[in-house]
Write an enzyme that holds these catalytic residues in place. Structure first.
Site, PDB file in Angstrom:
ATOM      1  N   ASP A 186       0.831  -1.199   0.000  1.00 43.43           N
ATOM      2  CA  ASP A 186       0.000   0.000   0.000  1.00 43.43           C
ATOM      3  C   ASP A 186       0.869   1.254   0.000  1.00 43.43           C
ATOM      4  O   ASP A 186       1.585   1.520   0.958  1.00 43.43           O
ATOM      5  CB  ASP A 186      -0.900  -0.029   1.240  1.00 43.43           C
ATOM      6  N   ASP A 387      -2.392   6.236  -5.793  1.00 43.42           N
ATOM      7  CA  ASP A 387      -2.575   5.354  -4.647  1.00 43.42           C
ATOM      8  C   ASP A 387      -2.783   3.927  -5.140  1.00 43.42           C
ATOM      9  O   ASP A 387      -3.636   3.672  -5.987  1.00 43.42           O
ATOM     10  CB  ASP A 387      -3.778   5.818  -3.824  1.00 43.42           C
TER      11      ASP A 387
END
Length: 509
Positions: A186, A387
């Site tokens: 992430d 992201d």
């Protein structure tokens, strides 16, 4: 003129060179090009070229994953030869051991659930970006060491808010001897953490055996008064606690999912030859939320505690990844510069509004070769980030409405369908086997133009319904997010040390 990164047609995987395309605007305005078929034999040759350039014709079934795994060798980038490369899996696909779990309590989320969880993640990101002070404080449940001795509990996976669904995982080793762990990677998080025995408060169910620190000869806790403990505030948004003399971390993802435990260090093994002693991570004793059956999270953010910063002496804060077109294929995550394609073009990171997220500048968007009439101020009002954990790209309301209108105009030949969850531009493809869709490209700072793969344009929500894979933010001052669906098959390169983000075509299939 912008440098264009061309993605391949979804049915072919040859690696094409970059090209500069001069577009006659009067040809683009021709109504004959709206929703046209690429194999139309009656078009003027010039018109045919424009259709082939600015439209994808693809098999509808290519938007769905296969039932068996297809491993990528990524010959275009040579990533298979890189020593510091990890294979990337979609956590619900057949390439992942997690996706093959037969436990009745662990089910693959529906598309609707994925989109709902994705919105929860976006809401959390928006809150973080707008104000660091708005981060929710987590109670230090471990300030009393006796509270760590409560009964262990396994939580069944259930529908609900989480840090996000539809995420990608990699496998790393931890401890001595090495224990294998499947972690979500992430770019929007900093702290790496995994569930740890004895799960003093609560552990959710995971596929891998839960890491047992007492069985690792190289494990040790971080003390409360150490400089590393004080760094947790920036990495987690929460002030660290203390249990006896051991530093306690707590991280919450804007909802009811969280991890609390001992801040620790141990040997991290990326590959057999890439080993890092004294890697700082969270050893979770109280973990709840919809993390699937993964073992935890690998933080690729900008903070000093992220794996990118901790491995900087060797890799120079440089990493890259490619996300596969479907969950039945594999991609890669590579730490370090070795083997990155020469075809990668770099855009500078925008000025950061924090230490974790990677901000970028969106200059313009084109649909079917037509640059959308969107004022630059629309993108600069709140800025944009890239992201890896957000599934669907979020655009400012004015930008999304303009994109949707143009996409509908160029898809007029297809039957529309009702909105699905957060997706409002949908089509009924019943009875069809192929579809011709306009290309979508983004131009980032430095005039780097990136063409999205077909898998980054449409999302199949059922066997006969597909939707434009974008959504609008609620407010003009919400940050735009370039999500992982739009990043599929691209080689995405983070040169954090030099402040650049790179995109290359055909990084994987």
């Amino acid at each position: 003129m912008a440098t264009t990164l061309k993605n391949n047609n979804s049915r072919k995987h040859n690696h094409h060179p970059f090209s500069l395309i001069i577009i006659n605007l009067w040809l683009l305005s021709s109504s004959s090009l709206v929703g046209a078929d690429a194999d139309d034999q009656h078009l003027h040759p010039t018109s045919k070229h424009i259709i082939q350039t600015h439209y994808h014709t693809l098999q509808i079934n290519s938007l769905f994953p296969a039932s068996v795994c297809s491993t990528n060798t990524t010959p275009s980038t040579g990533s298979s030869k890189r020593q510091s490369t990890l294979e990337v899996f979609h956590r619900h696909g057949p390439c992942s051991q997690l996706g093959q779990d037969t436990d009745a309590t662990i089910t693959t989320p529906s598309v609707s659930e994925v989109l709902s969880h994705d919105q929860s993640r976006v809401d959390s990101i928006q809150a973080q970006v707008k104000s660091d002070s708005s981060k929710v404080k987590i109670k230090n449940t471990n300030s009393n060491p006796n509270k760590l001795k409560d009964k262990k509990a396994n939580l069944p996976v259930q529908s609900g808010r989480s840090l996000g669904s539809g995420n990608y995982i990699v496998t790393v080793g931890l401890g001595t001897p090495t224990k294998t762990l499947s972690l979500i990677f992430d770019t929007g998080s900093d702290l790496t953490w995994t569930q740890c025995e004895p799960c003093a408060r609560s552990c959710y169910q995971q596929q891998d055996p839960i890491f047992n620190p007492s069985a690792s000869a190289s494990y040790s806790n971080i003390s409360c008064n150490s400089p590393q403990c004080s760094q947790l505030s920036g990495a987690t948004g929460n002030k660290p606690g203390c249990s006896s003399t051991t530093c306690v971390y707590g991280i919450q993802y804007g909802d009811q999912s969280f991890s609390v435990g001992f801040f620790s260090k141990d040997k991290l093994t990326i590959t057999a030859t890439e080993v890092f002693p004294n890697f700082l991570f969270g050893c979770g004793q109280n973990n709840q939320g919809l993390f699937g059956n993964t073992a935890g999270l690998l933080g690729l953010g900008r903070n000093s505690l992220s794996i990118i910063s901790q491995t900087a002496p060797k890799y120079g804060k440089y990493f890259s990844y490619c996300l596969p077109s479907t969950s039945s294929s594999t991609g890669h995550l590579t730490l370090g510069k070795s083997g990155v394609s020469r075809n990668v073009k770099f855009t500078p990171f925008a000025s950061s509004q924090g230490t974790s997220f990677y901000f970028i500048d969106i200059l313009s968007i084109s649909v079917g070769g037509r640059q959308l009439p969107i004022s630059q101020s629309v993108f600069t009002t709140a800025g944009s980030i890239i992201d890896s954990g957000t599934v669907i790209t979020r655009l400012p309301p004015a930008a999304y409405s303009t994109m949707s209108a143009e996409f509908r105009k160029q898809m007029v030949k297809y039957k529309t369908a009702p909105a699905y969850s957060i997706l409002d531009t949908c089509y009924d493809l019943s009875g069809l086997t192929t579809i011709t869709i306009p290309t979508i490209s983004f131009t980032f700072g430095g005039s780097v133009k990136v063409d999205l793969a077909p898998s980054g344009i449409l999302l199949a929500v059922s066997t006969s319904r597909v939707c434009l894979a974008f959504a609008g933010n609620n407010n003009a001052d919400d940050v735009a997010i370039f999500g992982n669906t739009q990043q599929k098959t691209l080689e995405v390169v983070y040169d954090v040390g030099r402040g650049n983000l790179g995109f290359g075509p055909a990084g994987c299939k």
